[in-house]
Design a protein around this motif. Structure first.
Motif, PDB file in Angstrom:
ATOM      1  N   TRP A  99      35.633  44.897  57.801  1.00  0.00           N
ATOM      2  CA  TRP A  99      36.055  46.014  58.631  1.00  0.00           C
ATOM      3  C   TRP A  99      37.402  46.603  58.208  1.00  0.00           C
ATOM      4  N   ASP A 101      37.655  47.719  55.165  1.00  0.00           N
ATOM      5  CA  ASP A 101      37.200  48.528  54.031  1.00  0.00           C
ATOM      6  C   ASP A 101      36.537  49.796  54.568  1.00  0.00           C
ATOM      7  N   PRO A 102      36.932  50.985  54.089  1.00  0.00           N
ATOM      8  CA  PRO A 102      36.344  52.233  54.615  1.00  0.00           C
ATOM      9  C   PRO A 102      34.840  52.341  54.412  1.00  0.00           C
ATOM     10  N   ARG A 103      34.265  51.582  53.483  1.00  0.00           N
ATOM     11  CA  ARG A 103      32.811  51.619  53.322  1.00  0.00           C
ATOM     12  C   ARG A 103      32.102  51.098  54.567  1.00  0.00           C
ATOM     13  N   ARG A 104      32.712  50.142  55.249  1.00  0.00           N
ATOM     14  CA  ARG A 104      32.114  49.623  56.478  1.00  0.00           C
ATOM     15  C   ARG A 104      32.095  50.704  57.560  1.00  0.00           C
ATOM     16  N   THR A 105      33.169  51.479  57.644  1.00  0.00           N
ATOM     17  CA  THR A 105      33.215  52.573  58.607  1.00  0.00           C
ATOM     18  C   THR A 105      32.115  53.587  58.334  1.00  0.00           C
ATOM     19  N   ARG A 106      32.001  53.991  57.064  1.00  0.00           N
ATOM     20  CA  ARG A 106      31.000  54.992  56.698  1.00  0.00           C
ATOM     21  C   ARG A 106      29.596  54.504  57.023  1.00  0.00           C
ATOM     22  N   ARG A 146      43.922  47.648  59.526  1.00  0.00           N
ATOM     23  CA  ARG A 146      42.920  48.610  59.061  1.00  0.00           C
ATOM     24  C   ARG A 146      41.655  48.542  59.903  1.00  0.00           C
ATOM     25  N   ALA A 150      40.023  51.530  61.977  1.00  0.00           N
ATOM     26  CA  ALA A 150      38.643  51.907  61.682  1.00  0.00           C
ATOM     27  C   ALA A 150      37.798  51.899  62.944  1.00  0.00           C
TER      28      ALA A 150
END
Length: 382
Positions: A99, A101-106, A146, A150
């Motif tokens: 969580w 990492d911005p890939r998890r948000t996307r 972060r 997020a």
């Protein structure tokens, strides 16, 4: 129609064609063999499929229509594994991206958009289970900050999707042994005052709960006393070893050691202290073996492992009773999540369709319509 969905992370489909194929190959035969007119799917979408569907509402409509025509529906997603859940070796990679990492948000936002488009008009709400921030090793304060930021953004996206589709779309954080939010108490402490409880709640995986040796009633009380809610219960059983010093148990347990998934082990000693090991292979050589072991190995609900091993199905019953006694106006989605069928020891395996249909029938017989414990007049469950 059953009160239970089954989680499709047991199938390896990671593109839209594979997703549609699994409806006819597995879901419809399971529904028919279980004797159901309608069956819920706890749909797992890999990140690639989620991104394609989120960008193409027509494809979501196609998937929704194909499901309805087959007597299937979707009210919950498993948004925990990002991709590659059937790779030869998964182990710790299932906790990445974390969580922080911005890939998890996307990925989570994509899943929310897809889920909103899949919900039937009579759905009370949609839920998505997600990982408990990440694996504990390597997690930093920066990751924590972060993750908090997020989650703020994801809550806004969930509110937008709720407004768009007309029904709440909610996120359910799933505590798991070995992760940053290892137990229910860890999740409650971290989530308290950080989340909107109408938008973000918990996914209670009853295998994880059993592995932690937690008391189900106490764990559920912590959640609701903190003003949080259980949006989803993953109905799953752990493997228990009552006497790990028994040579028969060691021999039987060795059959369950396999290279794909991580199988965390927790031993409760005579003094009540819990010793921990992160995988089954390591536990055999490091844990003292003075008290019972619980192993993070989702075993079929309807049949006990070969003695002297057993499955923790009573934890499921106690947890559901406790949740239903406190759930109030939000009834959690209930999803059968035995994803280990393809890695079970040979003598424990069954045909996948037969096995999942049998789990659904077992759940209807033993778990459906559970009213919760009967309390003396005037006494509340706290």
């Amino acid at each position: 129609m059953t009160e239970f969905s089954y989680c499709t992370n047991v199938h390896p489909a990671e593109d839209l064609a594979g997703l549609l194929d699994q409806l006819d190959r597995y879901a419809v035969p399971i529904r028919e063999r279980a004797g159901l007119d309608r069956l819920g799917l706890g749909l797992w979408l890999s990140a690639d499929v989620a991104a394609v569907l989120a960008a193409d509402p027509d494809s979501v409509s196609l998937l929704k229509r194909a499901s309805r025509e087959r007597g299937l529906f979707v009210e919950t997603l498993n948004a925990f594994p990002y991709r590659g859940f059937h790779d030869p070796v998964v182990k710790h990679s299932v906790y990445r991206p974390c969580w922080g990492d911005p890939r998890r948000t996307r990925y989570t936002v994509d899943c929310a958009r897809v889920l909103g488009g899949l919900l039937d008009e009579d759905a009370e709400y949609g839920s998505m289970s997600t990982l408990p921030l990440g694996w504990r090793e390597g997690w930093t304060d920066t990751d924590g900050e972060r993750a908090r930021m997020a989650l703020d953004g994801v809550q806004d996206a969930l509110r937008e999707e709720t407004s768009r589709c007309g029904r709440p779309v909610r996120l359910a954080i799933e505590p798991e042994p070995g992760c940053v939010l290892d137990e229910v108490s860890d999740a409650v402490r971290w989530m308290w005052d950080r989340v909107d409880p109408d938008v973000v709640g918990l996914c209670l995986d009853t295998c994880h709960l059993a592995v932690s040796h937690a008391d189900p009633g106490s764990a559920v009380r912590q959640i609701y006393d903190a003003g949080l809610q259980v949006f989803k219960v993953q109905v799953s059983a752990a493997l228990e070893v009552p006497d790990p010093a028994d040579p028969r148990a060691r021999k039987s347990l060795a059959e369950f050691a396999e290279p794909r998934y991580l199988h965390q082990v927790r031993e409760r000693g005579p003094d009540g202290a819990v010793s921990k090991e992160d995988d089954l292979d390591a536990a055999v050589g490091t844990l003292p073996g003075l008290g019972p072991w619980r192993v993070h190995y989702h075993v079929p609900l309807h049949c006990q492992p070969v003695e002297p091993l057993r499955a923790t199905t009573w934890v499921i019953e106690e947890a559901l009773d406790a949740v239903m006694a406190r759930a109030g106006g939000v009834t959690p989605h209930r999803e059968i999540e035995t994803y280990t069928w393809n890695v079970l020891p040979e003598r424990h395996r069954q045909d996948l369709v037969d096995g999942i249909a049998a789990e659904l029938r077992w759940s209807e017989r033993n778990l459906a319509h559970r009213p919760g414990p009967v309390l003396p007049r005037g006494q509340e469950l706290r």
